[in-house]
Design a protein around this motif. Structure first.
Motif, short mmCIF file in Angstrom:
data_model
loop_
_atom_site.label_atom_id
_atom_site.label_comp_id
_atom_site.label_asym_id
_atom_site.label_seq_id
_atom_site.Cartn_x
_atom_site.Cartn_y
_atom_site.Cartn_z
N UNK A 49 1.23 -1.28 -0.13
CA UNK A 49 0.11 0.14 -0.01
C UNK A 49 1.09 1.28 -0.37
N UNK A 50 2.17 1.24 0.94
CA UNK A 50 2.52 2.67 1.00
C UNK A 50 3.38 2.09 -0.30
N UNK A 51 3.95 1.30 -1.00
CA UNK A 51 4.77 1.61 -1.43
C UNK A 51 4.98 1.95 -3.56
N UNK A 52 3.38 0.69 -3.49
CA UNK A 52 3.26 1.54 -4.58
C UNK A 52 1.98 1.81 -4.81
N UNK A 53 1.29 2.02 -3.98
CA UNK A 53 0.19 2.60 -3.94
C UNK A 53 -0.38 4.24 -3.95
N UNK A 54 -0.37 4.59 -2.53
CA UNK A 54 0.49 6.18 -2.20
C UNK A 54 0.83 6.81 -2.92
N UNK A 55 1.59 6.20 -3.78
CA UNK A 55 2.53 7.78 -5.03
C UNK A 55 1.35 7.76 -6.54
N UNK A 56 0.85 6.80 -6.68
CA UNK A 56 -0.52 7.33 -6.73
C UNK A 56 -1.80 7.58 -7.08
N UNK A 122 -7.64 6.19 -1.80
CA UNK A 122 -8.69 5.57 -1.48
C UNK A 122 -9.34 5.28 -2.92
N UNK A 123 -9.32 5.73 -4.03
CA UNK A 123 -9.61 5.39 -5.50
C UNK A 123 -10.11 4.15 -5.98
N UNK A 124 -8.41 3.84 -5.25
CA UNK A 124 -7.83 3.18 -6.27
C UNK A 124 -8.46 1.64 -5.61
N UNK A 125 -8.64 1.83 -4.13
CA UNK A 125 -9.40 0.70 -3.08
C UNK A 125 -11.06 0.26 -3.55
N UNK A 126 -10.55 1.30 -4.01
CA UNK A 126 -13.13 1.42 -4.44
C UNK A 126 -12.75 0.15 -5.65
N UNK A 127 -12.06 -0.31 -6.33
CA UNK A 127 -12.39 -0.91 -7.73
C UNK A 127 -12.40 -2.35 -7.21
N UNK A 128 -11.14 -3.17 -6.08
CA UNK A 128 -11.65 -4.67 -6.13
C UNK A 128 -12.54 -5.05 -4.54
#
Length: 599
Positions: A49-56, A122-128
Motif C-alpha cells: 500500500x505504501x510503496x505502490x499505491x500511495x504514490x498514485x 481511496x479511489x484505487x481501493x474502491x475497484x476491488x
C-alpha cells in the motif's frame, strides 16, 4: 508531498493481543492464521500500500478518469500497472473462499488490507472493494451455475464487479426505480434504464465488469417489493467462461465530483442489455442488502483510513513546523520558535485523532471477527449471536466511523494552517475524499434510522440487550488500574441505556421523536463502542507491561490515550442523551415557508 506508513504495529497488537485470533484456531479459516502468518500478511500488505499505491494517490486526484469517444473509460496514469501488481500478488484472494480460488483466510485479516489500501489510495481501493460485495451476493443467492461461472474470476479480480442501485429520481427510496427487465424465451432478461453514481462502472483495469442491477419485471408491484436483482456483464460470458460479444450497457458520462477523482463514477445506460436473474424474482432488495451490508463495513473502514493518513501527515508537520513559544516558556531556547507540538490546542486535535483512529481500528476489526464468527462459529447459537451483534454494529461502524473520520480529516487539515488549504500538501484531498464516506452506501442519516428504527427493536431488542450485557460484564471485570476506565465506560453506557428507554417510552406515540434523535443515538453508541475498545486495549496493554513484553512506550501510550478518550469523549454521551430527550417538537414545528430567507 503527503506520505503514508501503514500502522502495522497497531494492527498486530489488535489482532494478536486484543482479539487473540490464535484462540480461534479450531474454526474454519483460522487454522493457518498463526501470529507469524498474520504478521507477515500485515507487513507485506502495508508495504504494498505504501510503496505502490500511495504514490498514485495525488496522481489519481489530479488526473482523474477519462471517458473516451467509444464510451470506454481510462483510469489515471499508473492505476492499471498497480492493479496488475495487486492481482499478481494475490491480494484479491486473501479472504475469499478456497472452493472458488480464494486463500480462505479470515475476513478480519482482509479488513486490515482494506484499511491500508484505502489510506494509501481511496479511489484505487474502491475497484476491488466493490467486487468483494458483488461476490458475496452471488455466493449467497446465486445458482450453482452462476457461482461457478462468475465467482472464481471475480475473486481473482480477472473480472470486477459493481452495484447499480441509484437512478436520477431515486436514491434511498429504491421503490421508485424505473429500470425495466423484460423476460426472454431463453430465460434471460432485457434490461433497460439509466443508473447514476455507479462507482467503477466502466474502466480499463479488468477484462470484464459484472454489474449487479436492480430492476422491475413486468407486473411487479410499483414499490420496493417489486424489485429484482440481475447479473448484467459488460461482455457476455459463454458457459465455458470465455467472453462473448459486448453487451448493450455503456458509460454515458462520468460524474464530476468533489473527491475520489481516481475512481470512475459513471452514469450507466442499459439499452436492452442481456441480464440474468440473481436469486428470486421480486426478492432483489434482500439480495442487494447482502452486498450493501458488506459495503457499509468497508465504508466505515474508509472513514478511518482517511483519518489515519491525515493524522500521520499532521503529526509530521507539527513536529517540524515552528511557530511561537510554549505557554510554559521556551521549549527549545536555542531555536527562534518552538514546534507547534508544544501548543495545547494542536495537541488537542492530534489527541482527538489518535484516540479515534486507534479505537476505530479495533472496532472495525472486531466487526471483521464477527463476520467470521457469523459463518464459522462452532454452534448455530453462536453464529446467530454474532450475526445479531454485527447487524447492530454495522450502522455504527459506517455512520459514526465516517462522521468522526471526516471530522478528524478536517482537524488535521487545520493543524497545517494555511498550508492545509494548498493542494501540494495533500490535506485538502484527504478532506474531499473522506466526505463521500458519509454519503454513499446509505447516508449517515439512513444508518442512524437503520440502527434506531430496525436494529434496536429487532427480535424484541435482543441484540441491544446482549450488547449492554457484554459491556456491563467487561465494566464489572475492570479491576485495579483499569477500574477508573471501567467506571467511565459504565457512565457512558448508562446514558445509552437511558436514551434507549426514552425511545421506548416516546417513539411509539410520535415516531418523529425517534427520527429527531437517531443521529445522536448513533453517536452515543459510537462513544460506547470506542470506549469498549479502549478498555480492551488498556487491559491488553496492562497485561503486556506486567509480563515485561517489551515495547513499553507503545503500551504506556495506549494507557494514556485510553485515559484521554474517557476524559474527552466520554462526557459527550450525556450531552447526546439530553439532545435526544429534547424530542421532535421544535425540530418539526416550523412551517416549510419559515425556512425561506425573507427578502
Amino acid at each position: 508531498m503527503p506520505t503514508y506508513t501503514a500502522p502495522t504495529r497497531d494492527a498486530k497488537f489488535i489482532l494478536n493481543e486484543v482479539l487473540d485470533l490464535a484462540s480461534y484456531g479450531n474454526l474454519p479459516g483460522f487454522e493457518s492464521a498463526t501470529p507469524d502468518l498474520i504478521d507477515t500478511v500485515i507487513d507485506e500488505s502495508g508495504k504494498f500500500a505504501a510503496e505502490v499505491l500511495q504514490p498514485l494517490n495525488q496522481v489519481g486526484d489530479r488526473e482523474g478518469c477519462t471517458r473516451n469517444a467509444d464510451g470506454s473509460v481510462t483510469t489515471p496514469p499508473g492505476f492499471k500497472a498497480a492493479f496488475d501488481q495487486y492481482v499478481e500478488a494475490g491480494w484479491s484472494t486473501l479472504a475469499a473462499p478456497s472452493e472458488y480460488g480464494g486463500q480462505g483466510m479470515p475476513h478480519v485479516l482482509g479488513f486490515v488490507l482494506e484499511e491500508f489500501v484505502s489510506s494509501a489510495n481511496h479511489s484505487f481501493g474502491m475497484y476491488p472493494g466493490l467486487t468483494n460485495g458483488a461476490v458475496s451476493a452471488i455466493l449467497v443467492v446465486g445458482s450453482e451455475e452462476q457461482k461457478a461461472l462468475y465467482a472464481p474470476k471475480m475473486i481473482a479480480n480477472q473480472w470486477l464487479g459493481t452495484m447499480n442501485l441509484t437512478e436520477p429520481q431515486c436514491g434511498t427510496d429504491l421503490g421508485l426505480i424505473r429500470t425495466r427487465a423484460e423476460p426472454q424465451a431463453d430465460g434471460s432478461y432485457k434490461i433497460t434504464g439509466t443508473k447514476i453514481f455507479i462507482s467503477a462502472g466502466e474502466h480499463d483495469l479488468a477484462e470484464n465488469i459484472i454489474h449487479l442491477v436492480l430492476a422491475k419485471t413486468p407486473g411487479a408491484p410499483d414499490s420496493s417489493k417489486g424489485i429484482s436483482l440481475f447479473i448484467v456483464p459488460k461482455f457476455l460470458v459463454d458457459t465455458d467462461g470465455s467472453l462473448g460479444e459486448r453487451n448493450a450497457v455503456q458509460c454515458g458520462s462520468l460524474e464530476h465530483k468533489m473527491g475520489i477523482h481516481g475512481n470512475s463514477t459513471c452514469v450507466m445506460n442499459y439499452d436492452g442489455a442481456t441480464g440474468y436473474l440473481l436469486g428470486e424474482e421480486m426478492k432483489g432488495l434482500a439480495a442487494m442488502f447482502i452486498m450493501m451490508n458488506a459495503a457499509r463495513l468497508g465504508v466505515g473502514i474508509q472513514g478511518l483510513s482517511q483519518a489515519e493518513v491525515a493524522y500521520q501527515n499532521a503529526v509530521a508537520y507539527a513536529r517540524d513546523r515552528r511557530q511561537g513559544r510554549a505557554l510554559t516558556g521556551p521549549a527549545e531556547p536555542g531555536e527562534k520558535a518552538d514546534t507547534i507540538m508544544v501548543h495545547p490546542d494542536v495537541r488537542r486535535m492530534l489527541m482527538d485523532a489518535k484516540a479515534f483512529t486507534e479505537a476505530m481500528r479495533a472496532l472495525y476489526l472486531w466487526g471483521g471477527l464477527l463476520v467470521d464468527l457469523t459463518h464459522n462459529a462452532e454452534t448455530e447459537e453462536e453464529r446467530a449471536d454474532a450475526d445479531a451483534l454485527l447487524g447492530l454494529l454495522t450502522p455504527v461502524i459506517k455512520g459514526y466511523g465516517t462522521d468522526k473520520g471526516f471530522d478528524v480529516a478536517v482537524n488535521m487539515q487545520q493543524v497545517f494552517g494555511g498550508h492545509g488549504y494548498i493542494a501540494e500538501w495533500g490535506m485538502e484531498q484527504f478532506v474531499r475524499d473522506a466526505r463521500i464516506a458519509q454519503i454513499y452506501e446509505g447516508t449517515n442519516g439512513v444508518q442512524a434510522m437503520d440502527l434506531c428504527g430496525r436494529k434496536l427493536a429487532s427480535k424484541g431488542g435482543a441484540a441491544i440487550q446482549a450488547f449492554f450485557k457484554l459491556v456491563d460484564d467487561e465494566v464489572a471485570a475492570a479491576k485495579g488500574d483499569l477500574a477508573p476506565l471501567g467506571e467511565a465506560l459504565g457512565k457512558a453506557v448508562s446514558e445509552q441505556k437511558a436514551a434507549t428507554m426514552w425511545f421506548m417510552q416516546n417513539a411509539m406515540a410520535n415516531p418523529n421523536n425517534l427520527g429527531a434523535g437517531a443521529h445522536q443515538y448513533m453517536h452515543i453508541m459510537g462513544v460506547v463502542c470506542l470506549g469498549l475498545m479502549w478498555l480492551r486495549m488498556a487491559k491488553a496493554s496492562t497485561a503486556a507491561l506486567a509480563q515485561g513484553s517489551g515495547d513499553e512506550a507503545f503500551y504506556r501510550a495506549k494507557l494514556t490515550t485510553a485515559r484521554y478518550f474517557f476524559e474527552r469523549f466520554g462526557p459527550d454521551a450525556g450531552a447526546l442523551r439530553r439532545k435526544i430527550e429534547a424530542g421532535a417538537e421544535a425540530v418539526m414545528a416550523l412551517d416549510e415557508d419559515a425556512f425561506l430567507t425573507a427578502a
